[in-house]
Design a protein around this motif. Structure first.
Motif, short mmCIF file in Angstrom:
data_model
loop_
_atom_site.label_atom_id
_atom_site.label_comp_id
_atom_site.label_asym_id
_atom_site.label_seq_id
_atom_site.Cartn_x
_atom_site.Cartn_y
_atom_site.Cartn_z
N MET A 194 -20.57 -94.26 33.60
CA MET A 194 -21.54 -94.73 32.61
C MET A 194 -21.89 -93.60 31.65
O MET A 194 -21.99 -93.80 30.43
N SER A 217 -21.31 -93.55 27.61
CA SER A 217 -22.39 -93.23 26.65
C SER A 217 -21.96 -92.11 25.72
O SER A 217 -22.22 -92.14 24.52
N SER A 272 -28.29 -96.26 25.97
CA SER A 272 -28.01 -96.09 27.40
C SER A 272 -29.16 -96.61 28.24
O SER A 272 -28.96 -97.26 29.27
N ALA A 278 -29.57 -94.07 33.52
CA ALA A 278 -28.46 -94.18 32.57
C ALA A 278 -28.70 -93.25 31.39
O ALA A 278 -27.77 -92.58 30.91
N ALA A 279 -29.95 -93.17 30.93
CA ALA A 279 -30.25 -92.31 29.80
C ALA A 279 -30.06 -90.84 30.15
O ALA A 279 -29.50 -90.06 29.38
N ALA A 287 -26.51 -90.10 30.17
CA ALA A 287 -25.99 -89.93 28.81
C ALA A 287 -26.26 -88.51 28.32
O ALA A 287 -25.40 -87.86 27.72
N THR A 338 -28.01 -92.89 21.13
CA THR A 338 -27.27 -93.05 22.39
C THR A 338 -28.22 -93.09 23.57
O THR A 338 -28.04 -93.88 24.51
#
Lengths: 404, 290, 358
Positions: free
Chosen positions: B42, B46, B71, B195-196, B199, B67
């Motif tokens: 993931m 990203s 994300s 997820a962020a 990224a 982004t």
């Protein structure tokens, strides 16, 4: 009157003989018919080596072009490509499917040394050509023991020996540091270098460090190499790691004479990310034209290739040397099939593959494709090139290991 | 001596890479008590999105923020849509779904953005006061970024009501529901945050290792080792674990066992450490009431 | 209020089960003569993976110890067989017990650190094993035995006799199939025997309520280590069989994806289920081929999508669904049986500090 009967008889026998031989001209093995030639291969479309899957797609696109232009001697090519995920066990399964179920005429350009090793015996037992394998390992040119297997690209050990020869010529007291990938590809190159240096290998190679593909960076290895005092660097890495190594060398202030293996010599994919100014002076060998090298922008072969990419493989990356590879190797096999004419037996395919003498438009000038009954290495010639900051400048002679 | 220091600093730089992924893993673990195998892929995806935005002409920090936002939203959506159906299923079923996500993201990165190696820009000026002989400006910069993320996370969990709600939802979903916390949404926010962070880790890592679909495969494995070495429920532990793994690996390869076995020995040492300290170096010991 | 299950219906059920098994076995024996050689080769691989998955299931499904490293035991078993055949000239059938024994010992040793580690920590420890073994196999000082990065090419065994059935000969592939089938039957019987009695119940008790199990007198460390050993032995035998069938081993054949896919197979088949191993093996053998046919650009993505969809439809695996359907068909008495499968049991008391079942 007897003469008349006699000449009639002779004419009749001659006619019969001619028509018999005309019928006998068309010979097929499984996979070839009047309208179709079936070819199969395996490529890693998934898994860690999926970057090379594009070679399969390029080959498919080239056959599309050939079929659109009428096929080979009136026959269309049916190309079946299966995914093996770079896992030799899967390669065995897929190749057996191609040979036993899809009943292809031959297997073309299977990719990977372990994958090809796994099917080597099977192909030769079944007497099905394993043609133009996509690996630079040295063991594929052995017509005496494995008459059904043939490589295509210049092999890694030869390339290593060329570098060794150049080092001995230009810097016989060099201290060499080697960075190599810990697998058959890396070790094959290393062997070539060591064999080429002969007795001096032990004294000249001051540091040999390896890396795994699972390593995130090769920074530690580069620091070790710098610390060993080496002034010559043999860089046996795949593109991503090659870029890292070149960049790191510049960062830590290490400026050796660098020999970069041909696999990672792309200007666009390796030298540009690494930094063009960091790459000045790097030496490699070349046998094909780099699609990202500006010196070929007006070259007819390159322009034809770009037109073909745009028409038949528009989703492909025009910076990827793998797409040049696929195009060229497909062109070679088409030539083999053309030479077969109507005799499309497996035996004849190997015979024609062993009677090649051609030039490829995307090979460098002076690099030919030549095979014979004892020479199962189609492309052997290579030339050294040095990067000048913008492009690869060929220099020196064209190396010709077996004299043809 | 010079080389030795160099190895240590290069190990610390690598360690930051491992630590940042470990942080994302720990983040998800704190929110959901699951280890997300798809975290690396993931993050790579990203980073590709960021790369595409920069190619289109967006300035770096704008692309970075966009982004980050994409994300976060994607992580949230993935939890709501893909993971919620298997929330009640056994843990290993969830693991299978993570594996599926890993395969999908890895394949899609290659499909949409192709496999050629790409350079990813660094926001930290290459020459400048941050650069020293032992590590580059970018390495130092990304270390600072990671530290910032860590502190922000710490503050978020400690001092904000949402952070508290998330911790409660993870530790004790039943009671949290009784107090009115929407547990499902807390899980989703947890995923979004992870997820962020992934990224961010990807964007910090890419300038060093170069961007390609398999960028994170090796790093993820080391990230796992780092996260568990530090204690899977401790963000500080994740970062320190990462630094330890980075330095250990470098020193082993350069001075102890050579590069051909350094992975093996490093892993053996990590497992050995875990055997001696089963909750990781800084993890909490779980005591079960009978 | 426990209603005893009706004895005659239990008899009838177990008779039906045995008849069903015999039918399946006969079908399995006729099958290779109905299909082409390469399909027989594929079925061979399914059987090999089934044994490997069964091994992992013993550890993870029945005993709750998660392992991401069973590919390592598969590799060790395969290499042991290859080295014995290639360097020492041992016949292929004799290598299986050696591989099994070697892997049992190594698995047992692995069980010791595993005792201290739980859940995700154990997962990472086994992951380390899966990563380390390929590197060890490439190590240059072991090259004389392992063949290094080139691997070892083996000779495929010939059948000791031949006959024709349904107009097809008993060739090497079919002979190997029968050999593999025999080994599979033996291994599955061994597992079934092991797991249905006290040992099986002890393993499940250790998985679900370890403290209660210890209090009841079960020797946790011994059981857990032995389970690791037995599980590794099964997978090692599978690896040896795989080496014989494929006739080639190399470090690249046994990378991390193998361990991951074995785990995928365990869950797809159904945790703590012996027949589930077949379904898991069928999945990991054939679904990549289906995905490949559907897309050349991203076959992996298709595989991932199919996996996720399967997990939605069958969260407890194929056998989990089969059991649910079977239970629904039964009269009420069966529903009162203690459910030994994970994920469907309700915990006796909500233990707040306990991790979920891994």
């Amino acid at each position: 009157m007897k003469l008349k009967h006699f000449s009639l008889a002779v004419a009749g026998i001659a006619a019969a003989a001619i028509s018999l031989s005309a019928v006998a001209q068309k010979k097929y093995d499984t996979g070839a018919t009047d309208t179709e030639i079936k070819i199969g291969d395996t490529k890693p479309y998934s898994g860690p080596a999926s970057a090379y899957g594009t070679i399969g797609k390029a080959i498919a696109a080239y056959f599309d072009k050939i079929n659109a232009e009428g096929g080979i001697n009136g026959r269309k090519v049916k190309y079946i490509s299966l995914d093996d995920g770079y896992n030799p066990a899967k390669t065995v399964e897929q190749v057996r499917k191609l040979v036993e179920e899809d009943e292809v005429l031959f297997v073309f350009n299977p990719l990977g040394t372990p994958s090809n090793t796994a099917i080597h015996k099977y192909m030769n037992q079944k007497k099905v050509p394993q043609l133009f394998v996509a690996t630079g390992a040295t063991k594929w040119g052995d017509p005496k023991n494995f008459p059904w297997t043939m490589g295509w690209q210049p092999n890694y050990q030869t390339e290593g020996r060329i570098y060794a020869a150049h080092i001995l010529e230009t810097n016989p007291n060099a201290k060499i540091g080697v960075l190599y990938q810990n697998d058959d590809y890396g070790k094959d190159y290393l062997k070539g270098l060591e064999d080429g240096l002969g007795d001096k290998a032990k004294t000249m190679i001051v540091s040999k460090v390896s890396y795994e593909v699972t390593d995130p960076t090769v920074d530690s290895q580069m620091v070790t190499l710098k610390g060993s005092g080496a002034d010559t660097f043999f860089n046996v890495t795949t593109p991503k790691f090659a870029a890292q190594a070149i960049k790191k060398a510049a960062e830590i202030g290490w400026k050796p004479t660098q020999y970069l293996n041909n696999v990672s010599s792309s200007v666009g994919s390796v030298l540009t990310p690494a930094g063009l100014e960091n790459s000045v002076g790097i030496i490699t060998t070349q046998y094909g034209k780099d699609p990202t090298d500006p010196q070929w922008n007006n070259d007819k072969g390159m322009q034809d290739w770009r037109a073909w990419m745009a028409k038949y493989y528009p989703s492909g990356d025009v910076k990827d040397a793998s797409n040049v590879y696929g195009y060229s190797v497909a062109m070679t096999v088409v030539q083999v099939l053309k030479q077969c004419g109507d005799n499309l037996t497996r035996e004849n395919v190997m015979k024609q593959a062993a009677s090649l003498s051609m030039d490829l438009p995307l090979s460098l000038p002076g690099i030919n494709v030549k095979t014979s009954a004892n020479d199962f290495y189609p492309i052997e010639r290579e030339q050294l090139a040095r990067f000048d900051g913008k492009t690869w400048k060929l220099f020196g002679k064209v190396y010709n290991p077996s004299g043809d | 001596m010079d080389a030795f220091l160099h190895q240590i600093f290069s190990g610390l730089a690598n360690g930051c890479i491992y630590g940042s992924i470990a942080l994302a893993l720990v983040m998800i673990y704190q929110a959901t008590h699951h280890l997300n195998f798809a975290q690396g892929e993931m993050a790579t995806f990203s980073t590709f999105i960021a790369w595409a935005l920069i190619q289109k002409g967006l300035p770096y920090w704008v692309a970075f923020s966009v982004t980050f936002g994409i994300s976060f939203a994607a992580g949230l959506v993935i939890q709501r849509v893909i993971l919620r159906p298997v929330e009640k299923a056994p843990v290993l079923t969830n693991v299978n779904v993570f594996i599926g996500l890993l395969l999908i993201f890895n394949a899609c990165s290659g499909w949409f953005f192709d496999h050629t190696v790409k350079a990813f820009p660094s926001p930290f000026a290459q020459e400048g006061l941050l650069k020293t002989q032992f590590f580059s400006a970018h390495e130092f910069g990304s270390f600072l970024v990671m530290l910032t993320v860590l502190l922000a996370l710490y503050a978020f969990f400690r001092f904000t009501p949402i952070g508290l709600a998330m911790r409660a939802a993870a530790q004790n979903p039943e009671s949290a529901r009784l107090v009115g916390i929407r547990v499902s949404w807390m899980l989703a926010v947890g995923w979004g945050l992870a997820a962020a962070i992934g990224a961010v880790a990807g964007m910090m890592v890419a300038p060093v290792v170069f961007l390609d679909p398999n960028m994170m495969s090796g790093i993820l494995l080391y990230g796992f080792a780092a996260a568990l070495l530090g204690g899977v429920d401790n963000p500080w532990g994740a970062v320190i674990g990462g630094l330890i793994v980075g330095v250990l690996e470098n020193l082993l390869g350069a001075y102890v066992i050579g590069t051909e076995l350094k992975l093996t020995v490093a892993l053996v040492l990590i497992v050995g450490t875990l055997t001696l300290m089963p909750a990781g170096l800084f993890g909490k010991h779980v005591v079960t009431r009978v | 209020m426990s209603a005893a299950p009706d004895p005659s219906s239990a008899d009838r059920k177990s008779r039906l089960l045995w008849i069903g098994l015999v039918v399946v076995l006969v079908a399995a024996m006729v099958l290779p003569f109905l299909v082409k050689n390469y399909r027989v080769f594929q079925f061979n691989l399914v059987l090999v993976y089934a044994i490997a998955i069964l091994g992992l299931n013993i550890l993870t499904g029945f005993n709750g110890q998660i392992s991401l490293g069973h590919g390592a035991f598969y590799a060790i078993g395969a290499y042991a067989a290859a080295v014995l055949m290639d360097r020492f000239g041992m016949p292929y059938w004799a290598t299986l017990p050696f591989s099994g024994l070697l892997c049992f010992v190594l698995g047992f040793l692995m069980g010791f650190p595993a005792l201290r580690l739980a859940g995700h920590y154990l997962a990472v420890a086994t992951l380390a094993l899966a990563l380390a073994i390929p590197q060890l196999l490439k190590y240059k000082h072991l090259e004389n035995y392992t063949g290094g990065v080139q691997g070892i090419v083996l000779v495929k065994p010939d059948p000791p006799f031949t006959f024709r059935f349904l107009d097809q000969p008993l060739n090497a592939d079919r002979w190997l199939y029968f050999f593999t089938l025999a080994v599979t039957v033996v291994m599955f019987l061994l597992a079934w025997n092991l797991l249905r009695g006290r040992v099986g119940r002890a393993l499940i008790a250790i998985r679900d309520h370890p403290i209660a199990a210890a209090v009841m007198g079960i020797n946790l460390p011994a059981f857990k280590s032995l389970t690791f050993g037995v599980s590794a032995a099964f997978t090692g035998v599978a690896g040896a069989l795989g080496a014989v069938v494929i006739a080639f081993v190399s470090p690249d054949s046994f990378l991390l994806p193998l361990s991951i896919f074995l785990l995928v197979g365990v869950v797809v088949g159904g945790l703590a289920s012996i027949p589930g191993a077949f379904f898991g093996a069928i999945f990991i053998q054939f679904v990549p081929n289906i995905a490949d046919e559907m897309s050349k650009s991203a076959p992996q993505a298709i595989y991932g999508v199919l996996l996720i969809i399967l997990m939605y439809l069958l969260p407890t695996g194929v056998m989990g669904m089969v059991r649910k359907l079977w239970a629904r068909w039964q009269p009420g008495a069966a529903r009162l049986r203690v459910n030994a499968r994970p994920g469907t049991s309700v915990p006796v008391s909500p233990d707040l500090t306990k991790e979920s079942t891994t």
